[in-house]
Design a protein around this motif. Sequence first.
Motif, short mmCIF file in Angstrom:
data_model
loop_
_atom_site.label_atom_id
_atom_site.label_comp_id
_atom_site.label_asym_id
_atom_site.label_seq_id
_atom_site.Cartn_x
_atom_site.Cartn_y
_atom_site.Cartn_z
N VAL A 44 0.80 -1.22 0.00
CA VAL A 44 0.00 0.00 0.00
C VAL A 44 0.84 1.28 0.00
CG1 VAL A 44 -2.01 -1.09 1.06
CG2 VAL A 44 -0.29 0.00 2.51
N ARG A 45 2.10 1.16 0.38
CA ARG A 45 2.94 2.36 0.46
C ARG A 45 4.40 1.95 0.57
NH1 ARG A 45 1.43 7.25 0.79
NH2 ARG A 45 -0.68 6.75 1.35
N PHE A 46 5.27 2.88 0.21
CA PHE A 46 6.71 2.70 0.35
C PHE A 46 7.28 3.86 1.15
CE2 PHE A 46 5.69 0.74 -3.77
CZ PHE A 46 6.21 -0.53 -3.58
N GLY A 47 8.44 3.65 1.72
CA GLY A 47 9.20 4.72 2.36
C GLY A 47 10.66 4.55 1.99
N TYR A 48 11.32 5.65 1.70
CA TYR A 48 12.75 5.62 1.39
C TYR A 48 13.40 6.88 1.92
CZ TYR A 48 10.34 7.45 -2.75
OH TYR A 48 9.49 8.12 -3.60
N LYS A 49 14.69 7.00 1.73
CA LYS A 49 15.48 8.06 2.34
C LYS A 49 14.76 9.40 2.31
CE LYS A 49 20.00 10.22 2.32
NZ LYS A 49 21.35 10.20 1.74
N GLY A 50 14.64 10.00 3.51
CA GLY A 50 14.03 11.31 3.63
C GLY A 50 12.54 11.28 3.91
N ASN A 51 11.93 10.09 3.92
CA ASN A 51 10.49 9.97 4.17
C ASN A 51 10.20 9.74 5.65
OD1 ASN A 51 9.74 7.93 1.23
ND2 ASN A 51 9.77 10.13 1.41
N ILE A 52 9.04 10.22 6.05
CA ILE A 52 8.46 9.87 7.34
C ILE A 52 7.53 8.69 7.06
CG2 ILE A 52 6.81 10.60 9.11
CD1 ILE A 52 9.27 12.17 9.56
N ILE A 53 7.63 7.64 7.87
CA ILE A 53 6.71 6.50 7.73
C ILE A 53 6.09 6.22 9.09
CG2 ILE A 53 7.82 5.44 5.73
CD1 ILE A 53 9.02 3.40 7.77
#
Length: 177
Positions: A59-68
Amino acid sequence: MSSVNTIQTMIDAGLFQAQKTIQRYQFLKVKGETDTHIYFVQEGSVRIFIMDENEERIVRFGYKGNIIVSLDSFLSEKPSDFYIQAIKRTTVKIATKKNFYELIRSDDQHLNWWTHVLEDLVLQQIEREKDLLIYSPRERFERVLKRSPKLFQEIPNKYIANYLRMSPETLSRLKKS
């Protein structure tokens, strides 16, 4: 205040008081857990997914610089059905809900930023629902590529294909055409 500046302000303010490194395929959070932490991805990438019978639905991804965050559990303080798993070795900074809300409530700019983040998440979810309900695989690919070009640099194709609800072969053909 820009999102990047706000995140940097939060880091500088000491909001993220812990750090964790998770190895490839290791879970940050599993189904059934209550998770009231917010994470800042320093390095690496993660996927957030749910199990549909025996099939993963990203449903979603997170990578460098993201808030998860496991937003349902974060907001309700109840167990979630979502998993958060490292796609590759990932380092996250960790903040508690209590500390996060103390910082958000300490300044109108922070509160406005959080409101903007939540509004943006709602709009992203609406776009995702439209993608899955209305558009063909080609249109889904083109819309996500336009909205999130960095996704295609950070995340392996097999996960993007799952997110777009198509086979990896279909995604490969679409990328080539």
